[in-house]
Design an enzyme around this catalytic site. Structure first.
Site, PDB file in Angstrom:
ATOM      1  N   THR B 242      23.994  17.834  10.583  1.00 49.80           N
ATOM      2  CA  THR B 242      25.188  17.213  11.157  1.00 49.80           C
ATOM      3  C   THR B 242      26.000  16.565  10.038  1.00 49.80           C
ATOM      4  O   THR B 242      25.480  15.793   9.249  1.00 49.80           O
ATOM      5  CB  THR B 242      24.796  16.141  12.198  1.00 49.80           C
ATOM      6  OG1 THR B 242      24.067  16.767  13.242  1.00 49.80           O
ATOM      7  CG2 THR B 242      26.039  15.469  12.780  1.00 49.80           C
ATOM      8  N   CYS B 329      21.109   5.441 -13.116  1.00 52.08           N
ATOM      9  CA  CYS B 329      20.684   6.595 -12.331  1.00 52.08           C
ATOM     10  C   CYS B 329      19.219   6.931 -12.498  1.00 52.08           C
ATOM     11  O   CYS B 329      18.677   7.749 -11.780  1.00 52.08           O
ATOM     12  CB  CYS B 329      21.530   7.803 -12.686  1.00 52.08           C
ATOM     13  SG  CYS B 329      23.270   7.413 -12.536  1.00 52.08           S
TER      14      CYS B 329
END
Lengths: 388, 388
Positions: B242, B329
């Protein structure tokens, strides 16, 4: 009146979920990987959400991994297990009526050399447990069967499947993993993974009044699953990428709110669902209720013979009533529902199908409004002959 | 004063981005796969966002695929290409200073039988183009080199790389794909994929005042890339699940706002960055500026010799100043930065590193405040000897 009856497709977020998300978008917007306070605050939000999601299903915090949604969690369960266990065996057992996230992944695994066995279901959409027993052999590495079917609401015999898995494990002396897609059952049925025999379990945020773009997978402690996204090593290496902090925190909040007395709220939802079912049965002729009696409290699947589901859907839409023809998950692919096909529905039953799916925000008054409009629409189209 | 200088880790969303997200969370919360109006409205939001993102880089709408973020887009580029082209060759060429989303994916590809060549960089963090020329052979299927390095801000010679790729293709008569991770350059440098030789390009929402949990990959029309997530077939089959409508719509809004006169705003950002650099150079001794002069307008990487970066970071935090040691990161993995190692930094340079990363919300006044606090902290820790 506005009546949203497509809650199995997606739900409206709780106000408090959105408030939490706003906090992590507007003020505490740090990257959890940053070493400073803003990073730590974001990390704390994730930790808190993990604790809530874990507690909601009797899992340990470290057994919960956040994902970008249910589809990703299903893909991790299938590919992560298949890659990690391909030396032990190559057989995956599933059902004919799984969500496309499972079925399409299975197709891909077949292309990669795995064998997939699809268990048949009866007219209620319940798998044949003896077929599972026959299917289990020494090549079996994974069983994946959803807990509640998203089109019908059928509830699968999870405990029996787990029991059968345990027996087979004793016989073949290797571990077989059991995954269940609990996207439609999380918050509808009590779930406790502890001592359940479930090794992997998928949940999603946006089906329980939480945010889109977030889900989680439960992975039983000690299991070796191949990572899905490679990078900075977030989610303990399973799923790299900057954490979607607002969505994860919002998901935590949704689970927190949803799970408080959900059984009681689900009773109310079931009352509303049953009220509509009874109304349809008594007021509209030539219908077939496809949902089993003792299925999900939140799903009612009905075929209106001689009327096209899509025509009915658009007619109800004119009255501000939002329903679905089958599931929304197949991204507007036309054609027969694989679920209705599996339960042996006739062509006219498949053509005339409508799925009503409920939430705690629905009311009995809404159902009266739906019934009037539904009856008028069905009568009108039957008179016109909606197939011309 | 509150000074956020960790914008390469993540940024604060624009107010208008949040407003758009609220609309798709509170009112237009439909599932784009639903056939009714609420589904269509959600679908329209995605279409609109796709158009904006495409236009921002000179791409066609159908060349943009939304993902859950930059890491997923990088993984799609690498695994999607490798799987689809493994019959054509097995060599991937990258640089030593890529983001972990690339480097960790490469490690995994090596485990799967691919060969990866890591191009060295000079002291400015710029790849050696002649090494690329030597590396290109008839087994090469993919070059992946980031446009702006996330730790240093070095800008890679993308046009030269593309040119070299074209020449090699003529010689070996097979297509070699060129991917660039543009997460740090999107909105910092003009990007136009048209006729650029770039086949795949990664961008992310939360680095440009957009939402977390969303990114996109540009895939040149006609390229065959293996899908990443299997399921309902969203994003034209590349990435099922979705759609995260609020995040995608918010991303579109962020790109729309960010790209309007971004060059002008980046000039201001560069002025602020250079002001801090000059201040540091003139007021603090024994430092080394690791960022190249003509690098990103938004990144300043400096080593303060004899001071531990992390100690400095926490000291600045006391003054409500938020910076980073290297990149965020790598999810708090301790140890040497692979980027500083690649440019030949000494141990003391690596230990004392701070990355300041800027946004249009920063001001010169903030830099004066940072300078005072930075100088005091560095002096204090040098007197104490921060290594004791």
């Amino acid at each position: 009146m506005f009546v949203y009856l497509d809650n199995s497709a997606t739900t409206k977020s709780y106000k408090k979920v959105i408030e939490v998300m706003l906090r992590y978008m507007e003020t505490d917007y740090g990257n959890p990987s940053s070493l400073h306070r803003m990073g730590l605050d974001a990390e704390k939000a994730i930790k808190e959400a993990r604790k809530i999601v874990a507690a909601s299903m009797g899992a340990k915090d470290e057994e919960i991994y956040f994902t970008s949604g249910g589809t990703e969690a299903d893909n991790i369960a299938l590919f992560g297990t298949a890659y990690a266990r391909k030396r032990k065996g190559n057989k995956i057992i599933t059902s004919q009526i799984e969500h496309p996230a499972i079925l399409e992944s299975c197709k891909n695994l077949v292309d990669m050399g795995f064998k997939v066995e699809y268990l048949p279901v009866d007219h209620n959409g319940i798998i044949d447990v003896s077929a599972l027993n026959d299917a289990l052999d020494d090549q079996s590495i994974l069983i994946t069967v959803m807990q509640i079917n998203n089109e019908l609401g059928s509830i699968q015999p999870i405990a029996e499947i787990a029991e059968m898995k345990r027996n087979a494990e004793k016989k073949i002396k290797t571990e077989i993993l059991f995954h269940t897609d609990a996207v439609q059952s999380f918050g509808k049925l009590p779930i406790n993974v502890k001592d359940s025999g479930i090794d992997l379990l998928t949940v999603s945020g946006h089906k329980i009044h939480g945010p889109k773009g977030v889900g989680a997978i439960y992975i039983r402690k000690g299991l070796n699953i191949k990572p899905y996204l490679y990078g900075g090593g977030q989610e303990r290496g399973l799923r790299s990428g900057t954490e979607n902090v607002p969505a994860i925190a919002g998901f935590g909040k949704a689970v927190d709110l949803y799970m408080k007395n959900f059984e009681k709220r689900m009773e109310t939802v079931r009352t509303i669902r049953n009220y509509l079912e009874e109304g349809i049965c008594s007021e509209i002729r030539d219908i077939r209720v496809n949902s089993p009696k003792d299925g999900s409290p939140a799903i009612l699947n009905v075929s209106f013979i001689g009327v096209r589901g899509e025509v009915l859907l658009h007619s109800l839409e004119q009255a501000n009533i939002y329903v679905s023809t089958g599931s929304a998950c197949s991204s507007k692919k036309r054609g027969q529902s694989h679920v209705l096909e599996a339960i042996g529905s006739s062509a006219s039953e498949t053509d005339g199908v409508i799925r009503f799916s409920f939430s705690e925000f629905n009311t009995i008054e809404e159902m009266d409004y739906v019934l009037v409009n539904l009856k008028n629409a069905v009568d009108k189209f039957r008179k016109l002959g909606s197939f011309q």
